[in-house]
Design an enzyme around this catalytic site. Structure first.
Site, PDB file in Angstrom:
ATOM      1  N   GLU A 117       2.650  -6.438   6.232  1.00  0.00           N
ATOM      2  CA  GLU A 117       1.933  -7.629   6.641  1.00  0.00           C
ATOM      3  C   GLU A 117       2.468  -8.061   8.001  1.00  0.00           C
ATOM      4  OE1 GLU A 117       4.006  -8.253   3.541  1.00  0.00           O
ATOM      5  OE2 GLU A 117       2.559  -6.769   2.851  1.00  0.00           O
ATOM      6  N   ILE A 122      12.751 -13.544 -16.623  1.00  0.00           N
ATOM      7  CA  ILE A 122      12.952 -12.541 -17.673  1.00  0.00           C
ATOM      8  C   ILE A 122      14.389 -12.614 -18.178  1.00  0.00           C
ATOM      9  CG2 ILE A 122      13.573 -10.693 -16.029  1.00  0.00           C
ATOM     10  CD1 ILE A 122      12.106  -8.751 -17.989  1.00  0.00           C
ATOM     11  N   ASN A 128       1.689   0.137   6.097  1.00  0.00           N
ATOM     12  CA  ASN A 128       1.939  -0.617   4.879  1.00  0.00           C
ATOM     13  C   ASN A 128       2.728  -1.850   5.284  1.00  0.00           C
ATOM     14  OD1 ASN A 128       2.631  -1.547   2.299  1.00  0.00           O
ATOM     15  ND2 ASN A 128       4.377  -0.172   2.145  1.00  0.00           N
ATOM     16  N   CYS A 163       0.851  -1.183   0.000  1.00  0.00           N
ATOM     17  CA  CYS A 163       0.000   0.000   0.000  1.00  0.00           C
ATOM     18  C   CYS A 163       0.888   1.234   0.000  1.00  0.00           C
ATOM     19  CB  CYS A 163      -0.909   0.019   1.230  1.00  0.00           C
ATOM     20  SG  CYS A 163      -2.051  -1.376   1.308  1.00  0.00           S
ATOM     21  N   VAL A 186      -5.777  -8.525   2.199  1.00  0.00           N
ATOM     22  CA  VAL A 186      -6.617  -9.203   3.190  1.00  0.00           C
ATOM     23  C   VAL A 186      -7.768  -8.288   3.585  1.00  0.00           C
ATOM     24  CG1 VAL A 186      -4.748 -10.625   4.112  1.00  0.00           C
ATOM     25  CG2 VAL A 186      -5.180  -8.394   5.114  1.00  0.00           C
ATOM     26  N   SER A 215      10.005 -13.519  -3.673  1.00  0.00           N
ATOM     27  CA  SER A 215      11.297 -13.286  -4.313  1.00  0.00           C
ATOM     28  C   SER A 215      12.423 -13.687  -3.365  1.00  0.00           C
ATOM     29  CB  SER A 215      11.412 -11.807  -4.711  1.00  0.00           C
ATOM     30  OG  SER A 215      12.562 -11.585  -5.505  1.00  0.00           O
ATOM     31  N   GLY A 216      13.651 -13.727  -3.878  1.00  0.00           N
ATOM     32  CA  GLY A 216      14.786 -14.239  -3.103  1.00  0.00           C
ATOM     33  C   GLY A 216      15.685 -13.185  -2.498  1.00  0.00           C
TER      34      GLY A 216
END
Length: 561
Positions: free
Chosen positions: A77, A288, A75, A2, A53, A363-364
């Site tokens: 989680e 990519i 912003n 967000c 959520v 992602s890593g």
């Protein structure tokens, strides 16, 4: 993902100031709210929502009947909100994970609140009853936060600096906009006229610290000791737990997949856990690259092995070069290696948003800093020097790799999740003896690879694939991305300009034409803000003139087949 924005003590019309908040609209394409604070006509919140959520009651600023004097804009989680509810008997009024911040604050104050949050977050918490404003940011700065505070008490806060640089205020010069430090919270007094005064800035957590919330984790005490089999088992348990807790989402989950060790491990564990949890859709993975890209070949092998719904995105030199200015605008930096690596991530995020319904993207990021994955770690004089460098890189993630990963995904309304930066996983890994963590037998991240040997999560050739920087792996070994960029930029920047670079840009003067070119674009959009980047990212212990891994002697790419 967000976008949050707030002002306290504004001298200007709020409806005009609100235009600045619209500059971060990409972070929350689902809804927008602008709300004044009762009793403080010059204070307001702005919120751009990406609904992940509780799509019904998830708008912000978040307020609940039980605490009418609290206003929350955040912003991120919070992965342990259900465990904390069970532990302390919190009575939630929404399904929003961030509501736990209000209950924690009411129970034990701001320090306990920040320390108990297992997740990634940036928040603005207003307590009108006690006239306090609190700012906080997670340990690694996975979620961004910027602030501006003037001498006369005007405070502006935003997810990205671009939402603050054009604010109006009665000053003869532009106020200083700066990133809020990760792992810190700030306490500010709110005065009757809406102005604020900073009381204290407190560090509540660092990379090596065992998190306070670990005592309430669903994964309880791990076996102790440094027996190698115990260590490897703990690494697997903690990493799997890090991925599992990040499955929290009402939107579709996807995963970036370069075919390197880090993203491949994330994707493999993710698909395993999604199958166990009986998700009703397949995992989409995304790679990519240009023609003959080692990453595309490796990612294809991983996707076939784990059984994901795999997407390949191809781009050419011209498309990459054309994206440079947009990338620098979204990044708010002129760091060379960050910009190089961001182009591919920006373009693949654009593809995901346009062509799929995946919104929460794994992602890593963070693994190279934590597990000493960069090629130059082979040159560390001692294991202790390597440990010191690793910890420094983790503390600076918010300036480089985490910044890249957040901005390039957020630019297209996606939410990033990075399990390698899980609090418990990182604190455990950093607690291991220095000798365990260094490269061995000429292979970086040896311990991490060894921990997942014999699990069949990945093909052996991928598990032991040598390090390939993302900005290098997306292009052919014959012609690297940095070489393509340098060839193009060499024609755009005259020699005489570079000779006078130190005069024009006295802070962090560019030493190459590529650096000069990026700096020109940055200054065009963010004039006088060069201090956002304290220094360029460069490898250590070697005489490097370029940050690309392909310029280093130890470098080798995966063999062609």
């Amino acid at each position: 993902m967000c976008g949050i924005w707030a002002l306290f003590g504004s001298d200007e019309c709020l409806s005009v100031q609100c235009l600045s908040a619209m500059k971060i609209g990409h972070r929350g394409p689902d809804a927008f709210r602008f709300e004044n604070v009762n009793g403080f006509t010059n204070c307001c919140f702005g919120f751009h929502r990406l609904a992940i959520v509780d799509q019904l009651y998830g708008m912000q600023p978040l307020r609940v009947k039980k605490f009418p004097y609290l206003w929350l804009c955040y912003n991120g989680e919070i992965y342990n909100y259900k465990q904390l509810q069970k532990q302390f008997g919190f009575d939630y009024q929404t399904l929003v994970d961030g509501e736990v911040i209000l209950h924690l604050y009411n129970r034990g104050g701001i320090e306990q609140t920040a320390s108990m949050l297992d997740g990634v977050f940036a928040f603005i918490l207003l307590d009108t009853a006690n006239r306090k404003v609190f700012l906080g940011r997670d340990t690694y700065g996975v979620r961004p936060l910027f602030r501006v505070l003037t001498d006369d008490g005007f405070l502006g806060v935003c997810s990205e600096a671009k939402g603050l640089v054009t604010l109006k205020h009665s000053m003869s010069f532009a106020p200083r906009v700066e990133p809020f430090l990760p792992g810190h919270y700030e306490v500010l007094d709110l005065k009757a006229n809406g102005k604020v005064g900073s009381v204290e800035l407190v560090k509540f957590h660092g990379p090596k610290d065992k998190p306070l919330h670990a005592d309430y984790d669903s994964l309880q005490n791990l076996p102790s000791g440094f027996d190698i089999e115990t260590v490897k088992s703990n690494i697997r348990l903690l990493f799997e737990n890090a991925v599992r807790k990040r499955l929290m989402s009402h939107r579709r989950i996807g995963c970036l997949l370069s075919g390197g060790l880090d993203s491949s491990l994330v994707a493999a564990v993710l698909i395993k856990l999604m199958k166990e949890a009986d998700f009703d859709y397949p995992l989409q993975t995304f790679a990519i690259g240009m023609e003959d890209s080692p990453d595309l070949l490796a990612a294809r092998k991983v996707a076939a092995h784990i059984g994901s719904e795999h997407h390949e995105v191809s781009f050419n030199s011209e498309e990459g070069i054309q994206a440079l200015e947009d990338v620098i605008i979204c990044l708010e930096t002129y760091d060379i290696t960050t910009i190089r690596a961001s182009v591919g991530m920006y373009l693949i995020s654009k593809y995901i948003r346009k062509n799929t319904d995946s919104v929460v993207i794994f992602s890593g990021e963070g693994s190279d800093e934590l597990t000493q994955g960069y090629i130059y770690f082979h040159k560390a004089p001692t294991p202790e020097d390597a440990v010191e460098e690793s910890e420094k890189l983790l503390k600076e993630l918010y300036l480089f790799d985490v910044l890249r990963a957040d901005r390039t995904t957020a630019a297209h309304g996606l939410e990033l999740r990075v399990p390698f930066l899980d609090h418990r996983f990182t604190s455990y890994y950093l607690s291991l003896p220095a000798e365990f963590r260094i490269p061995k037998n000429g292979i970086e991240k040896h311990l991490l690879r060894e921990a997942f040997q014999d699990t069949n999560l990945l093909p052996n050739e991928i598990l032991w694939r040598p390090k390939e920087a993302f900005s290098d792996g997306i292009t052919s070994v014959k012609k690297s991305w940095f070489s393509i960029l340098q060839d193009y930029i060499d024609l755009q920047v005259e020699d005489c300009l570079l000779e006078k670079a130190a005069e024009k840009f006295p802070f962090n003067p560019p030493r190459t034409k590529e650096g000069y070119y990026y700096r020109q674009i940055f200054e065009k959009h963010y004039p006088g803000r060069s201090d956002w980047l304290p220094h360029y990212w460069m490898p250590r212990w070697i005489k490097a003139t370029d940050p690309s891994a392909r310029t280093l002697q130890h470098y080798k790419s995966a063999p062609k087949e």
